[in-house]
Structures are given as structure tokens and as C-alpha cells.
Scaffold this active site. Structure first.
Site, mmCIF file in Angstrom:
data_model
loop_
_atom_site.group_PDB
_atom_site.id
_atom_site.type_symbol
_atom_site.label_atom_id
_atom_site.label_comp_id
_atom_site.label_asym_id
_atom_site.label_seq_id
_atom_site.Cartn_x
_atom_site.Cartn_y
_atom_site.Cartn_z
ATOM 1 C CG ASP A 82 -0.150 -0.573 2.358
ATOM 2 O OD1 ASP A 82 0.271 -0.754 3.033
ATOM 3 O OD2 ASP A 82 -0.535 0.670 3.780
ATOM 4 C CD GLU A 143 4.284 0.798 7.340
ATOM 5 O OE1 GLU A 143 5.448 0.632 8.069
ATOM 6 O OE2 GLU A 143 3.900 0.975 6.667
HETATM 7 ZN ZN LIG Z 1 7.102 2.323 4.252
#
Ligand SMILES: [Zn+2]
Length: 385
Positions: A82, A143
Site C-alpha cells: 500500500d 502498513e
Molecule cells: Zn513504507
């Protein structure tokens, strides 16, 4: 040493991946592209249920590569799929060896650079039939949304107990230490009253909050501790004594004790301010009160310089004549979570710079060197056994 990395192929893959939108919880398109890539490399691919758990459109992608040196320790290579906002419709612009966005979005080198490096290294291992242990590749989701993809990862799906996350912007450094973090939400309750007619029957939640925050130690607390109040919301109208303020903040520290101390300090400042606001009228007692929701965002990471994974990185650096220093970061990354889950994982730089801004850029020379490093790490891990 001969450089086996196909730099053009790596660059092209990175650019291709950057052009696939993959904001947190919307990583499906890039995951499908990577699934194809992993299957072409004859890995066994699974996608876990993290997507359902976090409300995203795909889970973490886990690929198992059978090695040809099964006596060697299995290794984990991980990066996140992401990207942060603004990160849709990214137009990568190449200027010599410098890759940047067109200035309206981030580049997404965080962390497509890590993803691309892992793919290229695996391609090189396979086409040259290099010695290689079993490898587990994990491309995580979310993340940037608080490491929640990694938090949902079941470590029992992995054979590896040590490895690398490729997700750092500090070229020449290996992150081995990172702080633990607490996330806090404080609800400061006052007492509503008409501000013009009977303000003496009100307790201003704004005033309580202001007094509490004014007494807080915030910002950099010491060399390993930071704290911040980042969001403040409250009040209804200028003629109402406000009965509610919501404060959101965080504290981080490399020391668990200091983290606890700082967190309690912030809560105590608000409680002490609240204690100063007590009213009595109509035979009743009214007081301000604090409701606190404190969550451990992630635990600290502390990998020793003597740990096998750090030694492996240092040996590879030496073979490539580069210097890698171990260091601490102030931020959290998937490696925090993986270490917390019992793995021993450090975070290696990929060449990305000025991340989380529209000025994000990446020097391809750093990217190529990082790929060479990872390839050498994989090779050394196999031949040393
Ligand atoms: Zn990163």
C-alpha cells in the site's frame, strides 16, 4: 563481484508497479500483478484473510519459494503493497537516475521499491540457479494504516524465522531498533450550560483541556521518547459552555518504561486539570472527568548487532564494498510487528527519499545497489550452510 541484477528490468517493474493504484485497503490490483509474478517464478502463493479483517479488498500475499539448499536457514523477504495519499494516478517522471512523481502525488517508492527489489532478486536467483534457501516472501497490505496487515499475519504460515523488511528511506542504514508506540484518545467531559444566562452552572471542557495540555510535556521528551497531541475536536456553539472535547495523541519510546511513564503523564495532566473543576449547585455536585482509551500501537523492535540477520547483512555489505550501519528509527514499520510475533527482522533501505510527501523521489543507483545487497544476502545465507 559480478552484478547479476538486471537494472533495466528492475526499473521497468518499479515504474509499472508505481502506476498501479494501491492505497491502503485497496491493494487488490497490485496484489494480483504480484501473484502472477510469483507464480511465474514457481512459488506457491496464498493470500491470507487480513483483507476481510481490516475491511480491505485483498489480504497479505504470501509466496513460498522452494530453495535448492534446504539445509540453509529459510529467509523472509517482505515489503508493503500500500501507499499513502495523495497516491492515485501516480505519474512517475524519470530524470536521469532520479525517479519522482509529477508533484501532485507521492511517488509510491514507499514501498514499491522494496516490492520490486524482491521480485528482481528472485528472478536473478532463478535464472542463474544460484544457491538459495527456502524463501518466504510477504507483501503486506495496510502498513501505512497502522501496520494492520502485518498485525493480521499468522507467523505459522511462514517457515522463516528471520529476514528483512525492505522499507526504509535511510540509504546505507539497516534499521534494527524502533520505538514502541501508544495511541491515545481522551474524552474530556464538562457540563453544558447557557454561556450567557448561567455560565456558573457549566464546566467548560475546552478550559479543562487547555489547562491539561498546557501542563503536558510534548514533542521531543528525550533522545528516545517523543509525544504529540495531534487532533483536538469539541464544542457545539459559541453560546454553549462546551461539555465535550476529544483529544487524540500518541507517545513513542525505545524504552517501554519511558513510554508508560509518558503516557501516564499525559493522562495525569488532564485528570489534574479536571480535578480543579468541581461545581455545586441545587444540592448536587458536578465535576469534569476524563475518559481515556489507550492502545499499544506497536511494540518496540530491538535486534542485536550480533543477531544472525545483522551479521548476514554486514557480510554481504563487505563483499560489495559498501558500508551499512545499524541504527534506530523514530517510526514504526512492519518489522516492529514481525519481531513482536517472534521473528528476527531488520529493515533495509531501498533508495526511497522524502517519503509521505509529493516531493518523494528515489535514486535508481541506490535501488540497484540495494537489490545487489539483497541478492548477496540470499546467496550468502545459502552458501554459509
Ligand atoms: Zn513504507
Amino acid at each position: 563481484m559480478q552484478n547479476l541484477i538486471n537494472e533495466t528490468r528492475l526499473k521497468n517493474l518499479l515504474i509499472e508497479l508505481i502506476k498501479i493504484d494501491s492505497l491502503s485497503r485497496k491493494e487488490r490490483d497490485v496484489a494480483m500483478r504480484l501473484k502472477r509474478e510469483m507464480e511465474e517464478l514457481e512459488a506457491t502463493v496464498e493470500i491470507d484473510d487480513a483483507g476481510e479483517k481490516v475491511g480491505g479488498n485483498v489480504g497479505n500475499l504470501i509466496a513460498h519459494f522452494p530453495g535448492n539448499k534446504t539445509s540453509a536457514r529459510p529467509l523472509l523477504l517482505s515489503a508493503h503493497m500500500d501507499t499513502v495519499v495523495p497516491g492515485e494516478g501516480i505519474v512517475p517522471v524519470l530524470d536521469g537516475d532520479i525517479l519522482r512523481s509529477d508533484g501532485t502525488t507521492v511517488l509510491g517508492g514507499d514501498d514499491k521499491s522494496g516490492v520490486a527489489i524482491i521480485c528482481e532478486v528472485l528472478r536473478v536467483v532463478k535464472e542463474n540457479k544460484l544457491p538459495c534457501s527456502d524463501l518466504d516472501v510477504v507483501f503486506t497490505i495496510c502498513e501505512e494504516a497502522g501496520l494492520i496487515g502485518a498485525k493480521c499475519l499468522d507467523p505459522n504460515r511462514l517457515r522463516a524465522r528471520t529476514g528483512l523488511v525492505l522499507d526504509s528511506d535511510s540509504v546505507g542504514f539497516l534499521f534494527t531498533k524502533a520505538p514502541a508506540a501508544n495511541r491515545m484518545e481522551f474524552r474530556i467531559h464538562g457540563l453544558e450550560a447557557h454561556a450567557g444566562v448561567c455560565p456558573e452552572k457549566g464546566i467548560s471542557a475546552v478550559k479543562v483541556t487547555a489547562e491539561g495540555v498546557a501542563h503536558m510535556r510534548l514533542g521531543r521528551i528525550d533522545h528516545e521518547t517523543t509525544a504529540n497531541i495531534g487532533v483536538i475536536e469539541g464544542g457545539m456553539a459559541v453560546n454553549i459552555v462546551p461539555n465535550l472535547v476529544v483529544l487524540k495523541g500518541e507517545a513513542r519510546s525505545h524504552s517501554s518504561e519511558k513510554l508508560e511513564e509518558q503516557t501516564q503523564h499525559m493522562l495525569r495532566c488532564l485528570q489534574e486539570a479536571a480535578a480543579g473543576h468541581v461545581l455545586e449547585f441545587d444540592g448536587q455536585r458536578f465535576f469534569a472527568r476524563i475518559e481515556a482509551k489507550i492502545d499499544r500501537d506497536y511494540d518496540r523492535m530491538d535486534v542485536s548487532d550480533q543477531a544472525p540477520i545483522v551479521q548476514l547483512v554486514q557480510a554481504a555489505a563487505k563483499n560489495l564494498n559498501v558500508e551499512i550501519k545499524t541504527t534506530a528509527t523514530g517510526g514504526g514499520c512492519d518489522a516492529n510487528v514481525l519481531n513482536q510475533k517472534g521473528l528476527e527482522v531488520a529493515n533495509l533501505s531501498t533508495g526511497m527519499r522524502d517519503i509521505h510527501t509529493v516531493k518523494e523521489w528515489l535514486d535508481l543507483k541506490d535501488l540497484y545497489l540495494s537489490a545487489q545487497m539483497v541478492l548477496e544476502i540470499v546467496r550468502l545465507n545459502a552458501v554459509n550452510h
